[in-house]
Design an enzyme around this catalytic site. Structure first.
Site, PDB file in Angstrom:
ATOM      1  N   SER B 126       0.807  -1.218   0.000  1.00 54.19           N
ATOM      2  CA  SER B 126       0.000   0.000   0.000  1.00 54.19           C
ATOM      3  C   SER B 126       0.842   1.270   0.000  1.00 54.19           C
ATOM      4  O   SER B 126       0.323   2.353  -0.164  1.00 54.19           O
ATOM      5  CB  SER B 126      -0.948   0.010   1.206  1.00 54.19           C
ATOM      6  OG  SER B 126      -0.223   0.214   2.391  1.00 54.19           O
ATOM      7  N   LYS B 163       0.950   4.442   6.927  1.00 52.74           N
ATOM      8  CA  LYS B 163       0.243   5.296   5.964  1.00 52.74           C
ATOM      9  C   LYS B 163       0.683   6.746   6.095  1.00 52.74           C
ATOM     10  O   LYS B 163       1.320   7.132   7.069  1.00 52.74           O
ATOM     11  CB  LYS B 163      -1.275   5.238   6.222  1.00 52.74           C
ATOM     12  CG  LYS B 163      -1.947   3.879   6.000  1.00 52.74           C
ATOM     13  CD  LYS B 163      -2.070   3.536   4.535  1.00 52.74           C
ATOM     14  CE  LYS B 163      -2.748   2.181   4.349  1.00 52.74           C
ATOM     15  NZ  LYS B 163      -1.931   1.058   4.893  1.00 52.74           N
TER      16      LYS B 163
END
Lengths: 205, 205
Positions: B126, B163
């Site tokens: 990701s 993230k």
DNA sequence: TGATTTAGAATACGATTGTATACTAGTATA
DNA sequence: TATACTAGTATACAATCGTATTCTAAATCA
């Protein structure tokens, strides 16, 4: 000679453990008499014989006639120090002192199989799509051969560069991982040499 | 007491450097007389005075009456060992023994300012556009706050995730660096916690 | 100018330390 | 049984080594 060649007696093992502990805790070898006193012996020779035996079997190293002259044969490894290469001077061996810019400590997992490693600070963004950014430290295994597709460090006219290695029957090209740049085609008359391949990247953010 | 409190004379600096070099190369302190001979002095006192001065100023530590009893006040750092975090167990302190998966040795340059560091093995792709790949080790500085745009490690419902941190007046989102994935919007009733921010990436290839 | 600091020499003392030789006792082994 | 090996003792010697004291000379500083 590596340890575990020869078996130790129980007493020898205890003595070795004491020496190891002493070295670890005080960063200093014990003296013969300190070993003697620790085991409550009454003669320096009691300790000395075991120490000599441990040396002969390869578990200890000693410097004669020097106080506190014992060392462990296998130093405890906490991290592998590899040299950081700077500008490569012509004519010198690659890892000569003059080419070194500093030292990088990497995890022992990088050095499996006693690989001949060095590090290189990346300049330029020609490999960003291979996730190699300017300022990153690439960890390089020294080798003169590479398979097509591998990321290599090559020396072109004395300049070190990091690129993907491509090879057809007719020519060798060094391919950047950034559309901004064109592949470098190696011509016959160029001074070209592979010095290693990238086995790791260390990227401070 | 830390060094650099007090200035050294030139000779004292040379002596300290010799002691450092001796310790590094032979893992053993030099004797007073070895220092004397190295500088071609003719009296043990010539060496001893400098050694005592270095001790008083905090650069050296010594054990009295003990042969080769010198140590550096600041041990030479070869690598910083930081814990690799595995699955985070609920209720336990983050760096509890139970959460550790191993140890990673990193360069001392990563640990400037005595930062509270740990490492995390990246699972999933990701963050590939931020050059953080599956299997990479991200080096994380422990903190509970982050600025928008920084890459953070957050704990959502007990799961650790890496993230980019985004924040508006109304809501917090965690943004992947891969178009394949959607941003995660944090709702009020979710158990959400920032546990650190990424300060380095270690990428074995 | 005199006082203080720094650098180094000369010499000596005694504890520490590595080493050598000679000895006793137990244990294993051929 | 004889031999060899291991473990430990006793004692001694000389080199190493940390330390103490006293001294000279140069530089710094108030």
């Amino acid at each position: 000679m590596a340890p575990s060649d020869e078996a130790m007696t129980d007493t020898q093992r205890s003595v070795l453990e004491y020496v190891q502990k002493h070295l670890q805790e005080s960063h200093r070898s014990p003296t013969v008499r300190e070993v003697m006193r620790h085991f409550k012996w009454n003669s320096p020779q009691s300790a000395r014989k075991h120490l000599l035996a441990l040396e002969e079997k390869g578990y200890l190293e000693r410097d004669e006639h020097i106080a506190r002259g014992m060392r462990l044969a296998e130093p405890t490894v906490t991290g592998i120090s590899i040299p950081i290469l700077g500008k490569v001077a012509a004519g010198l061996p690659l890892l000569a002192e003059e080419n070194r810019e500093g030292t990088l400590v990497v995890d022992p997992s990088m050095a499996r199989g006693g690989r001949n490693l060095f590090a290189l600070t990346v300049r330029g963004d020609s490999m960003v799509n291979a996730h190699i950014l300017p300022g990153d430290r690439v960890i390089v295994q020294q080798t003169t051969h590479a398979a097509p597709g591998e990321i290599v460090v090559a020396l072109i006219e004395g300049e070190a560069t990091v690129k993907t290695f491509r090879k057809t029957s007719s020519k060798i090209t060094l391919e950047p991982a950034n559309p901004k740049y064109d592949p470098i085609v190696i011509t016959q008359d160029q001074d070209f040499r592979i010095i290693g391949k990238v086995v790791g990247v260390f990227s401070p953010r």
